[in-house]
Design an enzyme around this catalytic site. Structure first.
Site, PDB file in Angstrom:
ATOM      1  CB  CYS A  32      -0.898  -0.064   1.294  1.00 57.27           C
ATOM      2  SG  CYS A  32      -1.676   1.416   1.284  1.00 57.27           S
ATOM      3  CB  CYS A  35       1.087   1.559   4.685  1.00 58.68           C
ATOM      4  SG  CYS A  35      -0.777   0.507   4.722  1.00 58.68           S
ATOM      5  CG  HIS A  93      -3.781  -1.014   4.639  1.00 61.73           C
ATOM      6  ND1 HIS A  93      -3.673  -0.226   3.658  1.00 61.73           N
ATOM      7  CD2 HIS A  93      -4.851  -2.244   4.178  1.00 61.73           C
ATOM      8  CE1 HIS A  93      -4.063  -1.064   2.512  1.00 61.73           C
ATOM      9  NE2 HIS A  93      -4.975  -1.932   2.614  1.00 61.73           N
ATOM     10  CG  ASN A 131     -13.738   9.372  -4.582  1.00 60.59           C
ATOM     11  OD1 ASN A 131     -14.713  10.336  -4.490  1.00 60.59           O
ATOM     12  ND2 ASN A 131     -12.739   9.826  -5.495  1.00 60.59           N
ATOM     13  CB  SER A 141      -6.321   4.973  -6.114  1.00 57.45           C
ATOM     14  OG  SER A 141      -5.960   5.997  -5.240  1.00 57.45           O
ATOM     15  CG  HIS A 152      -4.178   3.267   3.919  1.00 58.86           C
ATOM     16  ND1 HIS A 152      -3.216   2.712   4.610  1.00 58.86           N
ATOM     17  CD2 HIS A 152      -4.310   4.539   4.765  1.00 58.86           C
ATOM     18  CE1 HIS A 152      -2.895   3.362   5.672  1.00 58.86           C
ATOM     19  NE2 HIS A 152      -3.673   4.349   6.024  1.00 58.86           N
ATOM     20  CG  HIS A 171      -6.940   7.804   1.025  1.00 58.55           C
ATOM     21  ND1 HIS A 171      -7.383   6.393   0.707  1.00 58.55           N
ATOM     22  CD2 HIS A 171      -6.631   8.472  -0.418  1.00 58.55           C
ATOM     23  CE1 HIS A 171      -7.551   6.253  -0.866  1.00 58.55           C
ATOM     24  NE2 HIS A 171      -7.025   7.458  -1.069  1.00 58.55           N
ATOM     25  CD  GLN A 212      -8.036  12.702  -3.941  1.00 61.66           C
ATOM     26  OE1 GLN A 212      -7.398  13.400  -4.531  1.00 61.66           O
ATOM     27  NE2 GLN A 212      -8.849  11.802  -4.397  1.00 61.66           N
TER      28      GLN A 212
END
Ligand code: ZN
Length: 338
Positions: free
Chosen positions: A51, A54, A113, A151, A159, A162, A164, A166
């Site tokens: 990943c 990570c 993760h 997303n 993508s 993990h 996350h 933006q």
């Protein structure tokens, strides 16, 4: 008219965008033989050596992630916006373009993760909320608008599994935000009240579309929802941007977010995919923001199971958004998951 007793086709108006949505409750019984996406397996390791988000791992650009704890933000290696606006050829009426500038960063919610906003504890979720508030304040100091979003799930184009999100900050106010600004301003000027304050008051009084609430927040399925289980989290106080939230409101947000997203995960017994994001008064407005109320939109694509999603096609691409399941039924089903 409050809507929950209507079982015939009708249209509802999205007060934040001015757009209409066609509601066709009688269609819920139609058979389905279309696409089924494979169900997602929920099990993820706490650290994945493959990943790129990570701690300690190397990203595509060759940068190595630090051993971060809690939430951690770094510049997007493939930013959609660049800090310097390019020089463009002169505009023409037929081929209109304008230069843009901005910056994009990635916000890791946790070093773990295997977690998500739905499954982390309130303390870890609060760290994410604090990070959002700090980013809105910092980037809002030099850009016109700060768009925080996430997303979740491959179905929504994430993508990496993990946890996350933006942040894209821009020297322009993006279209959808501008539309919400226009509609909220018009409401303020014609009625002398804050649009979402009135919505929250009416929804709490009526209750049918409310999923969860505390002293600072209401989570509800908007009357005009387009996606089957679309939700809105709205601040109950006069707060226009994330950085204005009190410590108590930040804690309450961590809590209501957990409650709502956990209910979403339970609905189809799957990590619920979605696009989620924050809308606050664009920073370009500075103090001219009395018509704004801070809120988050959550747009999940799932319709009737972990495998069957809604597509925005046909009439929706060409004419107008349409839904079968009523927002009232969606809210009831989410409430049953609490
Ligand atoms: Zn909005």
């Amino acid at each position: 008219m409050i809507g929950h007793s209507i079982d015939q086709p009708h249209r509802r108006r999205n007060l934040l965008t001015g757009e209409w949505v066609l509601v066709s409750p009688h269609r819920m019984q139609r058979p389905w033989q279309g696409e089924r996406a494979p169900a997602v397996s929920a099990e993820q390791p706490r650290h994945d050596p493959e990943c790129y988000l990570c701690p300690g791992n190397t990203r595509a650009g060759g940068m190595r992630n630090p051993d971060y704890a809690g939430a951690w933000t770094f510049p997007n290696d493939f930013p959609a916006l660049l800090a310097e606006a390019p020089a463009l050829p002169p505009a023409s009426p037929l081929f209109q373009a304008e230069p843009v500038a901005g910056e994009a960063r990635v916000v890791c919610y946790s070093p773990d993760h295997s977690l998500s906003l739905a499954t982390m504890d309130d303390r870890a979720r609060l760290a994410v909320v604090e990070e959002w508030c700090a980013l809105s304040q910092e980037l809002g100091g030099r850009w016109s608008h700060v768009q925080l979003f996430e997303n979740r799930g491959a179905m929504m184009g994430a993508s990496s599994p993990h946890p996350h999100g933006q942040v894209w900050a821009s020297d322009f106010v993006p279209d959808r935000v501008q539309r919400e600004d226009d509609e909220q301003r018009r409401w303020w000027e014609t009625r002398g009240k804050v649009l979402l304050a009135e919505v929250v008051e009416a929804e709490l009084a009526e209750g049918v579309r409310v999923i969860a609430a505390n002293d600072h927040w209401v989570a509800l399925v908007p009357y005009w929802a387009a996606w089957p289980f679309e939700t809105l989290i709205v601040a109950r106080e006069d707060v226009r941007r994330l950085e204005q939230l009190s410590e108590a409101a930040r804690q309450a947000l961590a809590q209501v977010l957990g409650t709502l997203l956990d209910a979403c995960d339970r609905l189809f017994d799957t990590p619920f995919p979605y696009s989620m994001g924050w809308h606050g008064a664009p920073h370009r407005l500075a103090g001219d923001s009395a018509h704004w109320r801070l809120h988050a939109h959550i747009y999940p694509p799932l319709l009737r199971s972990a495998e069957v999603r809604k597509h925005m096609v046909g009439f929706e691409l060409l004419a107008e958004t349409q839904r079968d399941l009523t927002p009232e039924s969606a809210a009831q089903r989410l409430r049953e998951m609490l």
